[in-house]
Design a protein around this motif. Structure first.
Motif, mmCIF file in Angstrom:
data_model
loop_
_atom_site.group_PDB
_atom_site.id
_atom_site.type_symbol
_atom_site.label_atom_id
_atom_site.label_comp_id
_atom_site.label_asym_id
_atom_site.label_seq_id
_atom_site.Cartn_x
_atom_site.Cartn_y
_atom_site.Cartn_z
ATOM 1 N N PHE A 62 22.169 -20.668 -12.371
ATOM 2 C CA PHE A 62 23.603 -20.930 -12.484
ATOM 3 C C PHE A 62 24.174 -20.591 -13.859
ATOM 4 C CE2 PHE A 62 22.570 -23.475 -8.771
ATOM 5 C CZ PHE A 62 23.680 -23.289 -7.957
ATOM 6 N N SER A 63 23.324 -20.121 -14.770
ATOM 7 C CA SER A 63 23.816 -19.808 -16.112
ATOM 8 C C SER A 63 24.699 -18.563 -16.123
ATOM 9 C CB SER A 63 22.642 -19.625 -17.080
ATOM 10 O OG SER A 63 21.819 -18.531 -16.674
ATOM 11 N N GLY A 66 25.670 -13.308 -12.299
ATOM 12 C CA GLY A 66 24.885 -12.167 -11.860
ATOM 13 C C GLY A 66 23.426 -12.477 -11.588
ATOM 14 N N HIS A 67 22.968 -13.656 -11.944
ATOM 15 C CA HIS A 67 21.579 -14.000 -11.684
ATOM 16 C C HIS A 67 21.349 -14.199 -10.184
ATOM 17 C CE1 HIS A 67 20.900 -15.582 -16.064
ATOM 18 N NE2 HIS A 67 20.958 -14.267 -15.983
ATOM 19 N N SER A 68 20.260 -13.642 -9.698
ATOM 20 C CA SER A 68 20.010 -13.615 -8.259
ATOM 21 C C SER A 68 19.639 -14.994 -7.706
ATOM 22 C CB SER A 68 18.880 -12.622 -7.949
ATOM 23 O OG SER A 68 18.530 -12.667 -6.580
ATOM 24 N N HIS A 69 20.013 -15.189 -6.461
ATOM 25 C CA HIS A 69 19.627 -16.424 -5.761
ATOM 26 C C HIS A 69 18.130 -16.465 -5.471
ATOM 27 C CE1 HIS A 69 18.894 -14.658 -1.717
ATOM 28 N NE2 HIS A 69 19.728 -13.716 -2.158
ATOM 29 N N VAL A 70 17.458 -15.334 -5.631
ATOM 30 C CA VAL A 70 16.014 -15.287 -5.404
ATOM 31 C C VAL A 70 15.288 -16.227 -6.365
ATOM 32 C CG1 VAL A 70 13.992 -13.769 -5.386
ATOM 33 C CG2 VAL A 70 16.187 -12.934 -4.546
ATOM 34 N N THR A 71 15.907 -16.475 -7.513
ATOM 35 C CA THR A 71 15.314 -17.413 -8.475
ATOM 36 C C THR A 71 15.063 -18.770 -7.834
ATOM 37 O OG1 THR A 71 16.472 -16.298 -10.289
ATOM 38 C CG2 THR A 71 15.642 -18.522 -10.711
ATOM 39 N N LEU A 72 15.990 -19.225 -7.021
ATOM 40 C CA LEU A 72 15.844 -20.534 -6.373
ATOM 41 C C LEU A 72 14.799 -20.490 -5.265
ATOM 42 C CD1 LEU A 72 19.624 -21.484 -6.269
ATOM 43 C CD2 LEU A 72 17.876 -22.280 -7.867
ATOM 44 N N LEU A 73 14.696 -19.358 -4.576
ATOM 45 C CA LEU A 73 13.635 -19.230 -3.583
ATOM 46 C C LEU A 73 12.265 -19.229 -4.270
ATOM 47 C CD1 LEU A 73 15.174 -16.523 -1.206
ATOM 48 C CD2 LEU A 73 15.234 -19.020 -0.987
ATOM 49 N N LYS A 166 24.767 -21.614 -4.701
ATOM 50 C CA LYS A 166 24.723 -20.356 -5.440
ATOM 51 C C LYS A 166 25.268 -19.213 -4.594
ATOM 52 C CE LYS A 166 23.213 -17.247 -8.458
ATOM 53 N NZ LYS A 166 23.820 -17.056 -9.793
ATOM 54 N N LEU A 167 24.874 -19.150 -3.343
ATOM 55 C CA LEU A 167 25.346 -18.083 -2.455
ATOM 56 C C LEU A 167 26.857 -18.160 -2.244
ATOM 57 C CD1 LEU A 167 22.486 -18.215 0.203
ATOM 58 C CD2 LEU A 167 22.917 -16.346 -1.414
ATOM 59 N N HIS A 168 27.387 -19.362 -2.209
ATOM 60 C CA HIS A 168 28.821 -19.519 -1.967
ATOM 61 C C HIS A 168 29.653 -19.226 -3.218
ATOM 62 C CE1 HIS A 168 32.560 -21.088 -0.346
ATOM 63 N NE2 HIS A 168 32.676 -21.858 -1.439
ATOM 64 N N LEU A 169 29.141 -19.576 -4.400
ATOM 65 C CA LEU A 169 29.947 -19.504 -5.615
ATOM 66 C C LEU A 169 29.830 -18.189 -6.374
ATOM 67 C CD1 LEU A 169 29.299 -23.085 -7.018
ATOM 68 C CD2 LEU A 169 31.351 -22.271 -5.858
ATOM 69 N N HIS A 170 28.655 -17.591 -6.355
ATOM 70 C CA HIS A 170 28.421 -16.416 -7.216
ATOM 71 C C HIS A 170 28.202 -15.147 -6.391
ATOM 72 C CE1 HIS A 170 26.878 -19.175 -10.706
ATOM 73 N NE2 HIS A 170 28.202 -19.195 -10.578
ATOM 74 N N PRO A 171 28.708 -14.020 -6.862
ATOM 75 C CA PRO A 171 29.429 -13.801 -8.135
ATOM 76 C C PRO A 171 30.882 -14.271 -8.124
ATOM 77 C CG PRO A 171 29.281 -11.761 -6.919
ATOM 78 C CD PRO A 171 28.468 -12.769 -6.147
ATOM 79 N N GLY A 182 25.702 -12.112 3.967
ATOM 80 C CA GLY A 182 25.416 -10.832 3.340
ATOM 81 C C GLY A 182 24.787 -10.987 1.968
ATOM 82 N N ARG A 183 25.166 -12.033 1.248
ATOM 83 C CA ARG A 183 24.599 -12.275 -0.079
ATOM 84 C C ARG A 183 23.146 -12.743 -0.017
ATOM 85 N NH1 ARG A 183 29.562 -15.583 -3.091
ATOM 86 N NH2 ARG A 183 31.079 -13.850 -3.081
ATOM 87 N N MET A 184 22.712 -13.201 1.143
ATOM 88 C CA MET A 184 21.328 -13.647 1.280
ATOM 89 C C MET A 184 20.333 -12.504 1.272
ATOM 90 S SD MET A 184 21.567 -16.617 4.197
ATOM 91 C CE MET A 184 22.648 -18.025 4.020
ATOM 92 N N ALA A 185 20.788 -11.285 1.465
ATOM 93 C CA ALA A 185 19.886 -10.144 1.545
ATOM 94 C C ALA A 185 19.095 -9.986 0.249
ATOM 95 C CB ALA A 185 20.682 -8.876 1.837
ATOM 96 N N ILE A 186 17.827 -9.598 0.406
ATOM 97 C CA ILE A 186 16.948 -9.356 -0.739
ATOM 98 C C ILE A 186 16.432 -7.930 -0.606
ATOM 99 C CG2 ILE A 186 14.889 -10.083 -1.991
ATOM 100 C CD1 ILE A 186 15.206 -12.833 -0.753
ATOM 101 N N GLY A 187 17.033 -7.022 -1.359
ATOM 102 C CA GLY A 187 16.635 -5.628 -1.252
ATOM 103 C C GLY A 187 16.857 -5.110 0.157
ATOM 104 N N PRO A 188 15.812 -4.529 0.781
ATOM 105 C CA PRO A 188 15.964 -4.014 2.148
ATOM 106 C C PRO A 188 15.912 -5.105 3.219
ATOM 107 C CG PRO A 188 13.726 -3.634 1.377
ATOM 108 C CD PRO A 188 14.487 -4.208 0.212
ATOM 109 N N VAL A 189 15.582 -6.342 2.824
ATOM 110 C CA VAL A 189 15.493 -7.435 3.798
ATOM 111 C C VAL A 189 16.897 -7.972 4.073
ATOM 112 C CG1 VAL A 189 14.466 -9.680 4.312
ATOM 113 C CG2 VAL A 189 13.214 -8.028 2.908
#
Length: 234
Positions: A62-63, A66-73, A166-171, A182-189
Motif C-alpha cells: 500500500f506504500s 504501482g506496487h502489485s497485488h501479488v505482494t499480498l498473495l 488493494k485491487l479496488h483502490l490501486h492504481p 481484470g486487475r487480478m490478472a498476473i502476467g498471462p494468467v
C-alpha cells in the motif's frame, strides 16, 4: 565382600517409599513443564515471524499505487510456510503438554482433593510407555488446523481483506467489479483463474480450521484430552 555375607540388594529388589515416589513425580513434573515451556516459546517465535512478515508485506503493497497485488498473495504463501513450521513444533510441544496434563489429572488433582484415586488407573503405564517410546498425540494435519484456528486464520483474513482492498483502490478506485477482476490478472494468467485459486484456498483453509479441529475435539494446549487413551496409543 566378606565370606558368607549376602550380596547387596539390587535396585529392583528395594520397594520405593511413599516419599521417594512423590519426590520423583514432582521432579518429573517440573522437567516436563520446562520442556513444554521451551517449545511453547518456539511457537510464539514462528507466530511473530508470520505477523511481522504480514505487516511488512501490507506496508509495501500500500506504500505505492504501482506496487502489485501479488505482494499480498506472496504474503499468504509465506504465512503458510510459517504455519507449517509451527504445526511441526506444536506436535512436539503437545508431547510434553500431554504428559503434564496426565500428571495433573491423575496425580496432583487426587492429592489436592485428598481422594487418592486416580481418574484413570493405568495412567502410570501410559506415561511410562510414552517415555520408553515417545509418540505424537496428534497428526500433522490436526496440528495445522489447531494453529490455524488459534492464530493464523486471523492473519489470512487480514491478508484477504487487504488484497481485495488493494485491487479496488490501486492504481485508482475501480468503477466496476469487472475492472477489479481484470486487475487480478498476473502476467498471462487471467484474473478469473487467480480468483478461482484464491477462493479455493480460502475455502480449504476454512474447512481445515473447522473440520479438522472438530476431529481433535477442539482441544488446545490448555484443555487436554488425556482421559482419551486412544491419543496415547497412536
Amino acid at each position: 565382600m566378606p565370606t558368607g555375607s549376602s550380596p547387596p540388594p539390587s535396585f529392583e529388589d528395594v520397594p520405593l517409599t511413599r516419599s521417594e515416589y512423590i519426590t520423583t513425580m514432582v521432579h518429573f513434573y517440573r522437567g516436563e513443564m520446562a520442556r513444554a515451556n521451551i517449545w511453547r516459546t518456539r511457537l510464539d517465535t514462528t507466530t511473530n515471524w508470520a505477523v511481522v512478515t504480514t505487516g511488512g508485506m501490507l506496508s509495501f503493497a500500500f506504500s505505492q499505487p504501482g506496487h502489485s497485488h501479488v505482494t499480498l498473495l506472496l504474503a499468504g504463501a509465506l504465512v503458510a510456510v510459517f504455519l507449517g513450521f509451527e504445526a511441526r513444533r506444536f506436535r512436539y510441544f503437545d508431547v510434553w503438554r500431554s504428559r503434564i496434563r496426565m500428571i495433573e489429572e491423575n496425580f496432583l488433582i487426587p492429592i489436592l482433593r485428598r481422594n487418592l484415586i486416580s481418574p484413570r488407573s493405568q495412567w502410570r503405564d501410559l506415561v511410562a510407555e510414552d517415555l520408553d517410546a515417545p509418540t505424537f498425540k496428534i497428526t500433522y494435519l490436526q496440528a495445522v488446523a489447531m494453529r490455524l484456528r488459534r492464530n493464523y486464520i486471523w492473519l489470512y483474513l487480514v491478508i484477504l481483506t487487504a488484497w481485495t482492498g488493494k485491487l479496488h483502490l490501486h492504481p485508482a478506485p475501480a468503477a466496476s467489479l469487472g475492472e477489479v477482476l481484470g486487475r487480478m490478472a498476473i502476467g498471462p494468467v487471467p484474473g478469473g483463474a487467480v480468483l478461482a485459486v484464491v477462493a479455493t484456498g480460502s475455502i480449504f483453509l476454512a474447512w481445515m480450521a473447522v473440520q479438522m479441529g472438530r476431529q481433535h475435539g477442539g482441544s488446545d494446549e490448555v484443555h487436554g484430552v488425556e482421559r482419551s487413551v486412544d491419543r496415547w496409543k497412536a
